[in-house]
Design a protein around this motif. Structure first.
Motif, PDB file in Angstrom:
ATOM      1  N   MET A 142       0.832  -1.205   0.000  1.00  0.00           N
ATOM      2  CA  MET A 142       0.000   0.000   0.000  1.00  0.00           C
ATOM      3  C   MET A 142       0.866   1.253   0.000  1.00  0.00           C
ATOM      4  N   ALA A 143       1.923   1.245   0.798  1.00  0.00           N
ATOM      5  CA  ALA A 143       2.822   2.391   0.872  1.00  0.00           C
ATOM      6  C   ALA A 143       3.437   2.677  -0.499  1.00  0.00           C
ATOM      7  N   CYS A 144       3.913   1.644  -1.172  1.00  0.00           N
ATOM      8  CA  CYS A 144       4.502   1.814  -2.505  1.00  0.00           C
ATOM      9  C   CYS A 144       3.462   2.310  -3.504  1.00  0.00           C
ATOM     10  N   LYS A 145       2.291   1.732  -3.464  1.00  0.00           N
ATOM     11  CA  LYS A 145       1.218   2.085  -4.403  1.00  0.00           C
ATOM     12  C   LYS A 145       0.832   3.556  -4.285  1.00  0.00           C
ATOM     13  N   HIS A 146       0.773   4.062  -3.060  1.00  0.00           N
ATOM     14  CA  HIS A 146       0.285   5.428  -2.828  1.00  0.00           C
ATOM     15  C   HIS A 146       1.401   6.448  -2.610  1.00  0.00           C
ATOM     16  N   GLY A 147       2.646   5.995  -2.645  1.00  0.00           N
ATOM     17  CA  GLY A 147       3.769   6.910  -2.504  1.00  0.00           C
ATOM     18  C   GLY A 147       3.884   7.527  -1.118  1.00  0.00           C
ATOM     19  N   ILE A 148       3.537   6.731  -0.100  1.00  0.00           N
ATOM     20  CA  ILE A 148       3.642   7.176   1.290  1.00  0.00           C
ATOM     21  C   ILE A 148       4.454   6.149   2.064  1.00  0.00           C
ATOM     22  N   THR A 149       4.837   6.488   3.275  1.00  0.00           N
ATOM     23  CA  THR A 149       5.658   5.561   4.057  1.00  0.00           C
ATOM     24  C   THR A 149       4.797   4.483   4.709  1.00  0.00           C
ATOM     25  N   PHE A 150       5.460   3.412   5.086  1.00  0.00           N
ATOM     26  CA  PHE A 150       4.813   2.328   5.820  1.00  0.00           C
ATOM     27  C   PHE A 150       4.154   2.870   7.088  1.00  0.00           C
ATOM     28  N   ASN A 151       4.880   3.744   7.806  1.00  0.00           N
ATOM     29  CA  ASN A 151       4.349   4.295   9.055  1.00  0.00           C
ATOM     30  C   ASN A 151       3.099   5.138   8.823  1.00  0.00           C
ATOM     31  N   THR A 152       3.046   5.836   7.694  1.00  0.00           N
ATOM     32  CA  THR A 152       1.858   6.628   7.362  1.00  0.00           C
ATOM     33  C   THR A 152       0.677   5.720   7.078  1.00  0.00           C
ATOM     34  N   VAL A 153       0.912   4.642   6.337  1.00  0.00           N
ATOM     35  CA  VAL A 153      -0.151   3.655   6.083  1.00  0.00           C
ATOM     36  C   VAL A 153      -0.657   3.119   7.417  1.00  0.00           C
ATOM     37  N   HIS A 154       0.263   2.744   8.279  1.00  0.00           N
ATOM     38  CA  HIS A 154      -0.091   2.188   9.583  1.00  0.00           C
ATOM     39  C   HIS A 154      -0.939   3.183  10.374  1.00  0.00           C
ATOM     40  N   ALA A 155      -0.551   4.442  10.378  1.00  0.00           N
ATOM     41  CA  ALA A 155      -1.285   5.471  11.121  1.00  0.00           C
ATOM     42  C   ALA A 155      -2.691   5.676  10.552  1.00  0.00           C
ATOM     43  N   HIS A 156      -2.811   5.717   9.229  1.00  0.00           N
ATOM     44  CA  HIS A 156      -4.133   5.885   8.602  1.00  0.00           C
ATOM     45  C   HIS A 156      -5.050   4.700   8.927  1.00  0.00           C
ATOM     46  N   LEU A 157      -4.497   3.491   8.850  1.00  0.00           N
ATOM     47  CA  LEU A 157      -5.319   2.312   9.136  1.00  0.00           C
ATOM     48  C   LEU A 157      -5.719   2.259  10.607  1.00  0.00           C
ATOM     49  N   ARG A 158      -4.801   2.608  11.506  1.00  0.00           N
ATOM     50  CA  ARG A 158      -5.148   2.648  12.932  1.00  0.00           C
ATOM     51  C   ARG A 158      -6.282   3.629  13.192  1.00  0.00           C
ATOM     52  N   SER A 159      -6.223   4.785  12.539  1.00  0.00           N
ATOM     53  CA  SER A 159      -7.289   5.778  12.687  1.00  0.00           C
ATOM     54  C   SER A 159      -8.612   5.245  12.142  1.00  0.00           C
ATOM     55  N   ALA A 160      -8.547   4.550  11.012  1.00  0.00           N
ATOM     56  CA  ALA A 160      -9.755   3.961  10.433  1.00  0.00           C
ATOM     57  C   ALA A 160     -10.335   2.909  11.367  1.00  0.00           C
ATOM     58  N   TYR A 161      -9.468   2.069  11.960  1.00  0.00           N
ATOM     59  CA  TYR A 161      -9.937   1.041  12.891  1.00  0.00           C
ATOM     60  C   TYR A 161     -10.655   1.696  14.066  1.00  0.00           C
ATOM     61  N   LYS A 162     -10.080   2.771  14.557  1.00  0.00           N
ATOM     62  CA  LYS A 162     -10.663   3.469  15.708  1.00  0.00           C
ATOM     63  C   LYS A 162     -12.026   4.052  15.342  1.00  0.00           C
ATOM     64  N   ARG A 163     -12.122   4.689  14.180  1.00  0.00           N
ATOM     65  CA  ARG A 163     -13.398   5.265  13.746  1.00  0.00           C
ATOM     66  C   ARG A 163     -14.468   4.198  13.557  1.00  0.00           C
ATOM     67  N   LEU A 164     -14.037   3.028  13.095  1.00  0.00           N
ATOM     68  CA  LEU A 164     -14.975   1.926  12.880  1.00  0.00           C
ATOM     69  C   LEU A 164     -15.221   1.114  14.148  1.00  0.00           C
ATOM     70  N   GLN A 165     -14.488   1.442  15.206  1.00  0.00           N
ATOM     71  CA  GLN A 165     -14.547   0.697  16.462  1.00  0.00           C
ATOM     72  C   GLN A 165     -14.233  -0.783  16.224  1.00  0.00           C
ATOM     73  N   ALA A 166     -13.237  -1.010  15.371  1.00  0.00           N
ATOM     74  CA  ALA A 166     -12.846  -2.369  14.999  1.00  0.00           C
ATOM     75  C   ALA A 166     -11.796  -2.909  15.953  1.00  0.00           C
ATOM     76  N   ARG A 167     -11.795  -4.238  16.088  1.00  0.00           N
ATOM     77  CA  ARG A 167     -10.822  -4.912  16.955  1.00  0.00           C
ATOM     78  C   ARG A 167      -9.492  -5.148  16.252  1.00  0.00           C
ATOM     79  N   GLY A 168      -9.468  -5.007  14.943  1.00  0.00           N
ATOM     80  CA  GLY A 168      -8.245  -5.224  14.177  1.00  0.00           C
ATOM     81  C   GLY A 168      -8.517  -5.073  12.698  1.00  0.00           C
ATOM     82  N   GLY A 169      -7.524  -5.421  11.902  1.00  0.00           N
ATOM     83  CA  GLY A 169      -7.615  -5.231  10.469  1.00  0.00           C
ATOM     84  C   GLY A 169      -8.730  -5.988   9.778  1.00  0.00           C
ATOM     85  N   LYS A 170      -8.834  -7.266  10.042  1.00  0.00           N
ATOM     86  CA  LYS A 170      -9.877  -8.071   9.401  1.00  0.00           C
ATOM     87  C   LYS A 170     -11.255  -7.587   9.816  1.00  0.00           C
ATOM     88  N   HIS A 171     -11.405  -7.251  11.080  1.00  0.00           N
ATOM     89  CA  HIS A 171     -12.679  -6.757  11.575  1.00  0.00           C
ATOM     90  C   HIS A 171     -13.018  -5.413  10.912  1.00  0.00           C
TER      91      HIS A 171
END
Length: 86
Positions: free
Chosen positions: A46-75
């Motif tokens: 994902m980082a390569c595809k969007h031209g962002i760092t791994f850490n940025t991808v991780h931060a965006h996904l963590r924020s998305a998980y929080k907004r969705l009140q998800a327990r993890g990635g699959k959830h």
């Protein structure tokens, strides 16, 4: 992390729509990354595809998980699919 399509379909099937949290609006980037996760891309890919760092991808996904009140990635992917966000 790699998400297999079968994994999120299985989790999605187990969810009752009444269990979905009230979803705040996801950013365009969070939505794109969740869609990529649903397609099975790793965070590195994902980082390569969007031209962002791994850490940025991780931060965006963590924020998305929080907004969705998800327990993890699959959830999170399952919730996003069931809510029609991805």
């Amino acid at each position: 992390t790699i998400f297999a399509v079968e994994d999120w379909q299985m989790m999605s099937a187990k969810l009752d729509r009444s269990e979905l949290p009230p979803v705040g609006r996801l950013t365009k980037t969070q939505t794109k990354l969740l869609r990529d996760a649903a397609e099975g891309l790793s965070m590195k890919e994902m980082a390569c595809k969007h031209g962002i760092t791994f850490n940025t991808v991780h931060a965006h996904l963590r924020s998305a998980y929080k907004r969705l009140q998800a327990r993890g990635g699959k959830h999170a992917v399952a919730l996003a699919v069931r809510a029609g966000l991805v």
